[in-house]
Design an enzyme around this catalytic site. Sequence first.
Site, PDB file in Angstrom:
ATOM      1  N   SER A 147       0.807  -1.217   0.000  1.00 61.94           N
ATOM      2  CA  SER A 147       0.000   0.000   0.000  1.00 61.94           C
ATOM      3  C   SER A 147       0.842   1.271   0.000  1.00 61.94           C
ATOM      4  O   SER A 147       0.290   2.366  -0.118  1.00 61.94           O
ATOM      5  CB  SER A 147      -0.939   0.033   1.211  1.00 61.94           C
ATOM      6  OG  SER A 147      -0.257   0.436   2.363  1.00 61.94           O
ATOM      7  N   LYS A 185       2.162   4.419   7.375  1.00 64.67           N
ATOM      8  CA  LYS A 185       1.270   5.234   6.545  1.00 64.67           C
ATOM      9  C   LYS A 185       1.655   6.708   6.631  1.00 64.67           C
ATOM     10  O   LYS A 185       2.378   7.132   7.538  1.00 64.67           O
ATOM     11  CB  LYS A 185      -0.183   5.097   7.029  1.00 64.67           C
ATOM     12  CG  LYS A 185      -0.802   3.731   6.813  1.00 64.67           C
ATOM     13  CD  LYS A 185      -1.082   3.438   5.362  1.00 64.67           C
ATOM     14  CE  LYS A 185      -1.773   2.100   5.178  1.00 64.67           C
ATOM     15  NZ  LYS A 185      -0.916   0.978   5.547  1.00 64.67           N
TER      16      LYS A 185
END
Length: 227
Positions: A147, A185
Amino acid sequence: MLTAKQHELICFIHDRLAETGVSPSFEEMKDALDLKSKSGVHRLISALEERAFIRRLPNRARALEVLRMPDRPTPHRKGVARILSRAEAARVAPAPEPANDVLEIPLHGRIAAGVPIEAIEGQSTLSVPAALLGSGDHYALEVAGDSMVEAGILDGDYALIRRTETARDGEIVVALIEDSEATLKFFRREGAMIRLDPANRAYDPQRYAPAQVRVQGRLAGLLRRYD
């Protein structure tokens, strides 16, 4: 014609991109130009952007591209002293010898770059060139998932993390969720919530109440092995 500070800033950005491939942070630009606040950096960047010397890359934190460089200053007349800016002095100074020191830092298992997975505490260590690490305490995590591929972070990479409990919007962090799962993230604040953004269009942002998220460190570098 650029002002002295505008010229100094674009040279600093250009040199940092040539050296590391990553734009300097606003804090680094503020310190390099001896400015009192980051608002001065914002004004200089906006002026350079308006004059088409640089542009901000969309959907990427801290991403600047130098479109063109100003003309180099003409040589000063003989006998006239010239004070170099910090960025200019860095270009004139001899390049430092490469650092060959290797440090052993803790390797704490695998961390998700996709959906959160449990962060495994391990006893292993990872050998890292000292040149990849700045000041502070560091540890490493092996990346699992895809991701963050659009930020250049791939499955199997080793994320080098500087320990800290604070983060600014747009920084890549290790976020511990509800004291049980960790993920890598982009960190952003969205109203009263914390939003953890992936760097892959196939994944959705994750939103949590501030009490659910604890920053465990900020990304300082990456180490990639080729078999």
